[in-house]
Enzyme design. Structure first.
Site, mmCIF file in Angstrom:
data_model
loop_
_atom_site.group_PDB
_atom_site.id
_atom_site.type_symbol
_atom_site.label_atom_id
_atom_site.label_comp_id
_atom_site.label_asym_id
_atom_site.label_seq_id
_atom_site.Cartn_x
_atom_site.Cartn_y
_atom_site.Cartn_z
ATOM 1 N N ASP A 141 0.543 -1.307 -0.142
ATOM 2 C CA ASP A 141 -0.018 0.132 0.370
ATOM 3 C C ASP A 141 0.917 1.155 0.501
ATOM 4 O O ASP A 141 0.745 2.369 0.640
ATOM 5 C CB ASP A 141 -0.651 -0.203 1.483
ATOM 6 N N HIS A 184 -2.644 1.106 11.940
ATOM 7 C CA HIS A 184 -2.667 -0.744 11.560
ATOM 8 C C HIS A 184 -1.265 -0.883 10.992
ATOM 9 O O HIS A 184 -0.174 -0.153 11.219
ATOM 10 C CB HIS A 184 -3.473 -0.824 10.172
ATOM 11 N N GLN A 252 -2.994 -5.117 6.019
ATOM 12 C CA GLN A 252 -3.559 -4.454 6.900
ATOM 13 C C GLN A 252 -4.166 -4.266 8.273
ATOM 14 O O GLN A 252 -5.545 -4.575 7.788
ATOM 15 C CB GLN A 252 -3.115 -2.600 6.141
ATOM 16 N N ARG A 282 2.953 13.016 9.848
ATOM 17 C CA ARG A 282 1.537 13.248 9.528
ATOM 18 C C ARG A 282 0.809 11.393 10.528
ATOM 19 O O ARG A 282 1.366 10.848 9.514
ATOM 20 C CB ARG A 282 1.786 12.713 7.848
ATOM 21 N N ASP A 284 -1.564 8.795 9.673
ATOM 22 C CA ASP A 284 -2.547 8.406 8.928
ATOM 23 C C ASP A 284 -3.655 8.143 9.574
ATOM 24 O O ASP A 284 -3.625 7.463 10.415
ATOM 25 C CB ASP A 284 -1.820 7.517 8.422
ATOM 26 N N GLU A 326 -4.911 13.384 9.380
ATOM 27 C CA GLU A 326 -4.894 12.778 7.603
ATOM 28 C C GLU A 326 -6.557 12.433 7.649
ATOM 29 O O GLU A 326 -6.649 11.390 8.284
ATOM 30 C CB GLU A 326 -4.613 11.923 6.974
ATOM 31 N N HIS A 395 -1.258 10.958 -2.706
ATOM 32 C CA HIS A 395 -0.756 10.203 -3.835
ATOM 33 C C HIS A 395 -2.036 9.703 -3.685
ATOM 34 O O HIS A 395 -1.744 8.457 -3.819
ATOM 35 C CB HIS A 395 0.339 9.794 -2.442
ATOM 36 N N ASP A 396 -2.979 10.383 -3.408
ATOM 37 C CA ASP A 396 -4.145 9.396 -3.330
ATOM 38 C C ASP A 396 -5.415 9.392 -4.101
ATOM 39 O O ASP A 396 -4.754 10.824 -4.558
ATOM 40 C CB ASP A 396 -5.505 9.667 -2.185
ATOM 41 N N ARG A 520 -4.391 4.126 -8.260
ATOM 42 C CA ARG A 520 -3.574 5.450 -7.656
ATOM 43 C C ARG A 520 -2.003 5.357 -8.009
ATOM 44 O O ARG A 520 -1.564 6.393 -8.122
ATOM 45 C CB ARG A 520 -3.570 5.660 -5.880
HETATM 46 C C1 GLC Z 1 -4.545 6.955 4.002
HETATM 47 C C2 GLC Z 1 -3.258 6.333 3.368
HETATM 48 C C3 GLC Z 1 -3.512 5.962 1.821
HETATM 49 C C4 GLC Z 1 -3.375 4.385 2.537
HETATM 50 C C5 GLC Z 1 -4.696 4.755 3.556
HETATM 51 C C6 GLC Z 1 -3.979 3.238 4.833
HETATM 52 O O1 GLC Z 1 -5.336 7.087 3.662
HETATM 53 O O2 GLC Z 1 -3.837 8.521 2.345
HETATM 54 O O3 GLC Z 1 -2.610 6.030 0.816
HETATM 55 O O4 GLC Z 1 -4.144 3.380 1.839
HETATM 56 O O5 GLC Z 1 -3.902 5.948 4.950
HETATM 57 O O6 GLC Z 1 -3.073 2.860 4.886
#
Ligand code: GLC
Ligand code: GLC
Length: 651
Positions: A141, A184, A252, A282, A284, A326, A395-396, A520
């Site tokens: 991922d 995770h 995950q 950051r 996540d 995020e 990146h998403d 992505r």
């Molecule tokens: C966040 C990341 C994304 C990832 C997800 C799971 O949203 O930006 O790229 O797939 O977390 O970790």
């Protein structure tokens, strides 16, 4: 009288604490601990107060904070003190960021260090490096499946490389932002391995179940994040003989924060990375931290308590370190990740402004600002000492998560309008030059998101392949318009690597079995430095974009009213193609900038009566600070070129 319990607990903890913590100079640590312990204790009580082993965990938590304080390098402690004094430092307009994958940008971490001049050339002084921790060889991922929180993935470098990079960046006054994936771990993490081998202590680090009873109940209310590649929220692990909660991909495993041991481990990880020199962490997927039956398992109150606790503890050990939340969730929910204080962010100082991002894309597709105006009108006011991260691409994928009621207010039907956006960006219409790729299509709900690079989404790919010079110019204008919006809105602008030179979609991911099912990757480029060199060749798209952005960033840094002090006013005007807002100085009357953007391809007019007294010129002429030119005004009408924007000043 209410603080006595926490005071006496703190005294007990300090009496039991190991002597090493007395031998060193811990004055600043103890001052901060004293100041924060009441809050820390209250939050711990709310989350874990019922447990018999509560005091042991509290003791362990304080020891972790103290140990990491001892590990904290001198230079960083010095930064902490400076930032405590100058506590609004991150609200300044002087910070302009870029997010990148170290291996996509420059092979590895050392490559990033070698390219630091590139950031300075463009004016970037905050670099977010996407996950660098050890992750599985195959599916990872993009690094968001972490196998070891304290090791750097050997494909991008080592801890020494991070330290070298961070100290070089510090010398150049460039901030470093790194990811900590809180929600995770990968299924290859040691904790997951131990859980698999049957260790109940580590099974309790995750949510595992011997049968489907509880998972089935959860599934009734939990949405699917990756419906195509990883449907459902649980995965059967053959070796463990149990179901495990896997909200994202099946590899995950979601961490169980109702176990205080997990929270303390992750605090230790956060402080570890703060000590490697990360100025900003950051965090996540923070919306997902707490799971509750019968809920969507997002934005739960306890998720906020966990973040507040992590922030309070970080304040004690590494107070100069900021958190980015995020949380790509509805506007009313996002705002809560700043914390619930009236003024100060007691949770995360910075949050992704996904609302603004998605609204800007709506304006691109519709060529008007109806929903953009409506969405910004409903965007809750943020706290004073907190700020947005304003971005166009990352990146998403792009999700069109606007409020349905805003869509209706703007005059559309929500389902159809979202469908229109997806079709538009995936180039389904003849007049759409967008070349996006669908992501996360869910047949059950009809929902879908979009992948694609900025340049490909605004038509540059189409234009270059069809050799259409006019279309190239129009795509470049839209790229600049969107950057003009994230640079003037208030908050930290975050560019996405490659966009500064108009990088197109990269289809090579389709040849990689570990990436092909995740679109992505189409917008996670490998920078071609020969192509990047064309930024110096006048007339090329790379030159047009890079040189304009360079100018835009440098002008932006000089405009004090662009600093983020809740000093923005949305101005509603008659012309639906225009997005207009004012930025002002809270303390010096008359210091104002009027931002006017035209999302239509054709020139549009603004009746200046609509903007009242905003930034009115003293001598009859406006000046556009970005271009340095005087814009066209006929009588009381301002003309804005197709896909053009102004940062107008009246003096
Ligand atoms: C966040 C990341 C994304 C990832 C997800 C799971 O949203 O930006 O790229 O797939 O977390 O970790
Ligand atoms: C922070 C920044 C530093 C900046 C200072 C004052 O300490 O790291 O670069 O100069 O704040 O704004």
């Amino acid at each position: 009288m209410y603080e006595q319990i926490s005071h006496s607990l703190l005294n007990d903890i300090l009496n039991r604490i190991k002597p090493e913590f007395y031998e060193e100079d811990l004055r600043h640590f103890y001052t901060r601990l004293g100041a924060n312990f009441y809050a820390i204790h209250s939050l711990l009580m709310k989350l874990y107060g019922e447990r018999d082993d509560f005091e042991q965990h509290a003791q362990h938590l304080v020891e972790i904070m103290a140990r990491q304080y001892l590990n904290r390098p001198k230079a960083l402690k010095q930064k902490d003190l400076e930032r405590e004094k100058d506590y609004n430092w991150f609200l300044s307009q002087k910070w302009v960021g870029m997010a990148l994958y170290s291996n996509g940008f420059a092979d590895d971490l050392n490559g990033v260090t070698e390219h630091l001049n590139y950031f300075s050339e463009l004016g970037i002084n905050l670099v977010h490096i996407m996950p660098i921790m050890r992750c599985p060889e195959g599916h990872s991922d993009g690094g968001y499946a972490v196998s070891d929180f304290r090791e750097v993935d050997s494909r991008v470098g080592s801890l020494q490389d991070v330290q070298a990079l961070s100290s070089e960046m510090r010398q150049r006054d460039i901030l470093l932002a790194l990811d900590v994936v809180l929600n995770h771990t990968s299924n290859e993490h040691e904790w997951a391995q131990r859980a698999r081998s049957g260790d109940p202590v580590y099974q309790n680090y995750y949510y595992t179940f011997e049968n489907r009873t509880v998972p089935d109940m959860f599934e009734q209310s939990m949405p699917e994040i990756f419906p195509q590649t990883s449907p459902g929220n649980f995965t059967w692990d053959e070796e463990m003989g149990r179901w495990v909660m896997t909200v994202f991909n099946d590899y995950q495993w979601d961490l169980n924060y109702s176990n205080p041991a997990v929270l303390i481990e992750m605090l230790d990880v956060i402080l570890f990375w703060a000590n490697q020199g990360a100025d900003i962490l950051r965090l996540d997927a923070v919306a997902f931290l707490w799971k509750k039956l019968g809920s969507t398992c997002q934005n739960e109150r306890e998720a906020h308590l966990i973040l507040q606790l992590l922030k309070d503890c970080c304040q004690v050990t590494a107070p100069g370190t900021l958190f980015i939340a995020e949380a790509i969730v509805a506007p009313v929910e996002v705002i809560k990740y700043f914390g619930e204080d009236a003024v100060i962010a007691k949770e995360c100082e910075i949050a992704y402004n996904a609302t603004y991002m998605a609204l800007l894309w709506d304006a691109v597709a519709t060529k008007n600002a109806k929903l953009l105006n409506q969405g910004i009108k409903s965007l809750p006011v943020k706290l004073e000492r907190a700020t947005w991260l304003n971005y166009i691409r990352c990146h998403d994928d792009i999700g069109f998560g606007f409020d349905d009621s805003d869509i209706v207010q703007a005059g559309y039907e929500p389902y159809k309008h979202r469908r229109f956006l997806i079709d538009y960006f995936t180039g389904q219409f003849d007049d759409s030059h967008a070349r996006g790729v669908p992501f996360g299509e869910n047949d059950k709900t009809g929902d879908a998101r979009v992948s694609g690079s900025l340049a490909s989404l605004v038509g540059l790919q189409y234009a270059i392949y069809s050799g259409d010079q006019e279309a190239i110019e129009s795509a470049v204008k839209q790229i600049l318009l969107l950057h003009g919006m994230i640079l003037s809105f208030g908050g930290i602008p975050l560019l996405y690597y490659g966009d500064e030179i108009g990088t197109l979609n990269d289809d090579s991911y389709l040849d990689d079995p570990h990436k092909m099912d995740d679109s992505r990757w189409v917008h996670r480029p490998y920078i071609n430095w020969e192509k990047a060199a064309r930024r110096n060749e006048s007339g090329t798209p790379e030159y047009l974009i890079f040189s304009a952005l360079k100018r835009m960033i440098s002008v932006h840094k000089e405009i004090d009213v662009f600093a983020d002090f809740n000093n923005r006013e949305l101005i509603e005007v008659d012309n639906p193609h225009l997005f207009v807002f004012g930025r002002y100085n809270l303390h010096r009357q008359g210091e104002e900038v009027l931002v006017v953007a035209n999302f239509d391809a054709k020139p549009q007019q603004l009746n200046l009566e609509d903007v009242g007294t905003w930034a009115r010129p003293q001598y009859g002429q406006y000046i556009d600070l970005y271009s340095g030119q005087t814009p066209e005004v006929f009588k009381d009408t301002l003309v804005i070129p197709g896909f053009g924007f102004y940062w107008l000043s009246g003096t």
